[in-house]
Motif scaffolding. Sequence first.
Motif, short mmCIF file in Angstrom:
data_model
loop_
_atom_site.label_atom_id
_atom_site.label_comp_id
_atom_site.label_asym_id
_atom_site.label_seq_id
_atom_site.Cartn_x
_atom_site.Cartn_y
_atom_site.Cartn_z
N GLY A 1 1.02 26.31 20.42
CA GLY A 1 0.31 25.80 19.25
C GLY A 1 -0.68 24.70 19.57
N ILE A 2 -0.66 24.21 20.81
CA ILE A 2 -1.56 23.12 21.18
C ILE A 2 -2.93 23.65 21.59
N ILE A 3 -2.97 24.87 22.13
CA ILE A 3 -4.21 25.42 22.64
C ILE A 3 -5.06 25.95 21.48
N LEU A 4 -6.17 25.31 21.21
CA LEU A 4 -7.06 25.70 20.13
C LEU A 4 -8.04 26.77 20.59
N ASP A 5 -8.53 27.56 19.63
CA ASP A 5 -9.53 28.58 19.95
C ASP A 5 -10.76 27.97 20.62
N LYS A 6 -11.15 26.79 20.16
CA LYS A 6 -12.31 26.12 20.75
C LYS A 6 -12.07 25.81 22.22
N ASP A 7 -10.85 25.37 22.54
CA ASP A 7 -10.51 25.06 23.93
C ASP A 7 -10.52 26.33 24.79
N ILE A 8 -10.03 27.42 24.23
CA ILE A 8 -10.03 28.68 24.95
C ILE A 8 -11.47 29.12 25.24
N GLU A 9 -12.32 29.04 24.21
CA GLU A 9 -13.72 29.44 24.39
C GLU A 9 -14.40 28.59 25.46
N GLU A 10 -14.17 27.29 25.42
CA GLU A 10 -14.79 26.42 26.41
C GLU A 10 -14.27 26.73 27.82
N GLY A 11 -12.98 27.06 27.91
CA GLY A 11 -12.41 27.40 29.21
C GLY A 11 -13.00 28.66 29.79
N ILE A 12 -13.22 29.66 28.93
CA ILE A 12 -13.80 30.92 29.40
C ILE A 12 -15.26 30.72 29.83
N ILE A 13 -16.03 30.02 29.01
CA ILE A 13 -17.44 29.79 29.35
C ILE A 13 -17.55 29.02 30.67
N GLU A 14 -16.65 28.07 30.88
CA GLU A 14 -16.67 27.30 32.12
C GLU A 14 -16.39 28.20 33.32
N ARG A 15 -15.42 29.11 33.17
CA ARG A 15 -15.13 30.04 34.26
C ARG A 15 -16.32 30.94 34.55
#
Length: 296
Positions: A76-90
């Motif tokens: 529940g801590i991982i937000l959609d925004k954080d996921i999106e930023e993580g993917i774009i960074e990769r």
Amino acid sequence: MHNSRSEKDILRDIKKLIHTHFGESGQGIQVEVKGDRAIIWGMVDSLAEKDFFGSRVGRIDGVRELDNSLTVSNDGIILDKDIEEGIIERFKNSNFEDITHLGCRVSRGIVTLLGHVETQSTERLAKRLASQVRGVKEIRSEIQFLEKAVDDATLVNRVENALVASPWVNAHEIQTGARNGLITLSGLVDTQEEMEWAVETAYQVPGVKAVVSEIMTRHRSQGDDLWLTEQLVSKLGQHGLNSGQVRAFVQNGIAFLTGEVYTEEERDLPEEMIKSIPEIHTVNNSIKVAAHSSKG
């Protein structure tokens, strides 16, 4: 097809596989074997772990069907925004220009990839990179392909030429067919790894929409070879060399390495790791160093 291996033996091998790749953290993964069908469930940290472990279980001798019901943990801590930023960074940190400009949107952990690429293999790579980000539950794609339609005869010729050019595939053992951009590969090859490389090679051909493999393999890793292979793959993963870059298997105490990396150091790293596995006495290293990189 009758399964010559007992359910008990298959279950033992899968549990040993869990311990090899997950150690103590794999205690929550449950397994059931019914005939030649294996069922796995429990929690893993990422979609990449789920897909990876499913692919390793499918290699075990006696497993003909796999029900991969592993779920990706989300506290529940991982937000959609954080996921999106993580993917774009990769994507931006990858060494592939075709990947760096891709985007995505995320809703409740479900990722939809966006952008334009030339080949199916590039889309597959983007999916692999995205699956490594914590919190990703599912990946969908709205990626568009820039390649114009190619007639089937031309496509077969392109795929066959790509297989002949590959140092990791015996093209003479593989037959290629095409229908409306769908490639079908059939034949008999030595190992699971060779079959996987044939499929990946076909996906790299512009114009290919999908690949269906009907390739059979002569050998499946068993006994000591199986566990030496899994130890080696686990060590490679711990050092950031996943199966999308480097494929490895052990046969009769000989480690066979194929794939593509970006530096000589990465090419030599697996050989250094193999020194810590005394049962492997010889290394056949066919890993290539990429001739290009998007990084200056």
